[in-house]
Design an enzyme around this catalytic site. Structure first.
Site, PDB file in Angstrom:
ATOM      1  N   HIS A 126      75.505 -51.382  22.244  1.00  0.00           N
ATOM      2  CA  HIS A 126      74.020 -51.583  23.041  1.00  0.00           C
ATOM      3  C   HIS A 126      74.095 -50.886  24.774  1.00  0.00           C
ATOM      4  O   HIS A 126      72.959 -51.091  25.117  1.00  0.00           O
ATOM      5  CB  HIS A 126      73.918 -53.261  23.139  1.00  0.00           C
ATOM      6  CG  HIS A 126      73.791 -53.871  21.750  1.00  0.00           C
ATOM      7  ND1 HIS A 126      72.667 -53.224  21.018  1.00  0.00           N
ATOM      8  CD2 HIS A 126      74.392 -55.211  21.390  1.00  0.00           C
ATOM      9  CE1 HIS A 126      72.714 -54.328  19.922  1.00  0.00           C
ATOM     10  NE2 HIS A 126      73.596 -55.172  19.994  1.00  0.00           N
ATOM     11  N   ASP A 163      76.109 -52.924  12.176  1.00  0.00           N
ATOM     12  CA  ASP A 163      75.948 -53.945  13.000  1.00  0.00           C
ATOM     13  C   ASP A 163      74.530 -54.774  12.522  1.00  0.00           C
ATOM     14  O   ASP A 163      73.379 -53.923  12.372  1.00  0.00           O
ATOM     15  CB  ASP A 163      76.248 -53.970  14.457  1.00  0.00           C
ATOM     16  CG  ASP A 163      76.235 -55.160  15.265  1.00  0.00           C
ATOM     17  OD1 ASP A 163      77.379 -55.572  15.455  1.00  0.00           O
ATOM     18  OD2 ASP A 163      75.141 -55.803  15.521  1.00  0.00           O
ATOM     19  N   HIS A 165      72.298 -56.159  14.730  1.00  0.00           N
ATOM     20  CA  HIS A 165      71.552 -55.591  15.960  1.00  0.00           C
ATOM     21  C   HIS A 165      71.563 -54.212  15.962  1.00  0.00           C
ATOM     22  O   HIS A 165      72.805 -53.436  15.908  1.00  0.00           O
ATOM     23  CB  HIS A 165      72.024 -56.261  17.045  1.00  0.00           C
ATOM     24  CG  HIS A 165      72.210 -57.990  17.027  1.00  0.00           C
ATOM     25  ND1 HIS A 165      73.295 -58.533  16.691  1.00  0.00           N
ATOM     26  CD2 HIS A 165      71.024 -58.945  17.158  1.00  0.00           C
ATOM     27  CE1 HIS A 165      73.085 -59.793  16.843  1.00  0.00           C
ATOM     28  NE2 HIS A 165      71.796 -59.933  16.897  1.00  0.00           N
ATOM     29  N   ASP A 246      78.142 -59.125  11.680  1.00  0.00           N
ATOM     30  CA  ASP A 246      77.374 -60.187  12.027  1.00  0.00           C
ATOM     31  C   ASP A 246      75.966 -59.967  11.323  1.00  0.00           C
ATOM     32  O   ASP A 246      75.017 -61.055  11.426  1.00  0.00           O
ATOM     33  CB  ASP A 246      76.862 -60.179  13.520  1.00  0.00           C
ATOM     34  CG  ASP A 246      76.473 -58.839  14.321  1.00  0.00           C
ATOM     35  OD1 ASP A 246      76.686 -57.739  13.293  1.00  0.00           O
ATOM     36  OD2 ASP A 246      76.263 -58.751  15.474  1.00  0.00           O
TER      37      ASP A 246
END
Length: 311
Positions: A126, A163, A165, A246
């Site tokens: 990120h 992931d 996200h 996740d």
């Protein structure tokens, strides 16, 4: 050749406030899972400290200086953005995450390892060019991609991110890099709000695979199978993986329904692709995963496949 496992105790010294999901216990859970007898054949090495100049492969110099200046002393923890914290040990941990990824790239490209998994924190996908985000300080995998291209003289690398996200930071850092293909699946809509299918980059080498909340393994396979065919057409000489766990059905931060079997399938599909296009060269780096039991079991499933395909 064995599968290389890279980690370092310094990753445990990156401390976040009590109750923060990105915590040192994540690595302890992974270490406990990988202490099982079936993982005895892993080639275990410690992550070296990357020179600070390695950060500049992707990030602005003033951002590096700001992160370095933000380092606290003692037991203090400082907040860089709404989600990202630093403790006294965070800067070293982040540099060792980069050093570990680059060590893995060196080992896999030289033939010293069949493939590799880098179990370090903080995560990285990120972090954008000039700002921290989402628990991340530096774009570890994007830096490793540039390292492979520039230090090793590769012509094409692929970064695959599963992931839950969106890897907005990796997309930002590699957006203008025509030699790097970026493929990311993510729950959508979900924080950070990026990752729509029409985000393709100036060279068309960005592929986003938005997945609806509540979807599981079947939807994941339907998205990734054609995407991997596109990666095959790109003919990467190395595949880097942002391995976030996740999307698991037990993870508290999102609403996908993946299981350990889904991670094993996707890892196998990536390894099959790598076998066909780049001699099996895969370097995987830990990103998210916040239910400790699900994280440990999913990483173990990931390593099971890496070891089997690398044997």
């Amino acid at each position: 050749m064995a599968t290389l496992l890279v980690t370092h105790p310094a990753a445990l010294a990156h401390l976040t406030p009590p109750g923060h999901p990105e915590r040192a216990e994540r690595l302890r859970a992974i270490a406990a899972a990988l202490a099982a007898p079936r993982f005895a054949a892993l080639d275990r090495q410690e992550a070296p400290l990357a020179p600070e100049a390695e950060v500049l492969r992707c990030h602005a110099a003033d951002y590096l200086a700001a992160v370095k200046a933000a380092r606290p002393e003692g037991d203090v923890r400082v907040q860089l953005d709404p989600d990202t914290w630093m403790s006294k040990g965070s800067f070293e941990a982040a540099l060792r995450a980069i050093g570990g990824a680059e060590l893995a790239v060196d080992a896999v490209l030289s033939g010293a390892a069949a493939n590799a998994f880098v179990a370090m924190r903080p995560p990285g996908h990120h972090a954008e060019t000039g700002r921290s985000m989402g628990f991340c300080l530096f774009g570890t995998v994007a830096i490793a991609a540039r390292y492979a291209l520039d230090r090793h003289g590769l012509s094409r690398v692929a970064v695959l991110d599963f992931d839950v996200h969106h890897g907005n930071g990796t997309q930002d850092l590699l957006r203008d890099e025509a030699r790097a293909m970026f493929v990311s699946s993510q729950q959508f809509p979900l924080w950070p709000g990026t990752g729509a299918a029409d985000e393709r980059g100036p060279h068309g080498q960005i592929v986003n695979l938005p997945l609806p909340p509540g979807s599981g393994g079947a939807e994941m396979r339907a998205a990734w199978e054609p995407a991997l065919a596109r990666v095959a057409a790109f003919r990467p000489e190395l595949i880097l993986v942002s391995a976030g766990f996740d999307a698991h059905r037990d993870d508290p931060l999102a609403d996908l329904r993946w299981t350990e079997a889904d991670y094993a399938w996707l890892t196998g599909a990536i390894c099959d692709l790598a076998r066909d296009c780049c001699g099996g060269r895969v370097v995987s780096c830990l990103e998210g995963g916040y239910d400790l039991s699900a994280l440990a079991a999913s990483v173990a499933a990931h390593l099971d496949v890496l070891m089997e395909r690398g044997a």
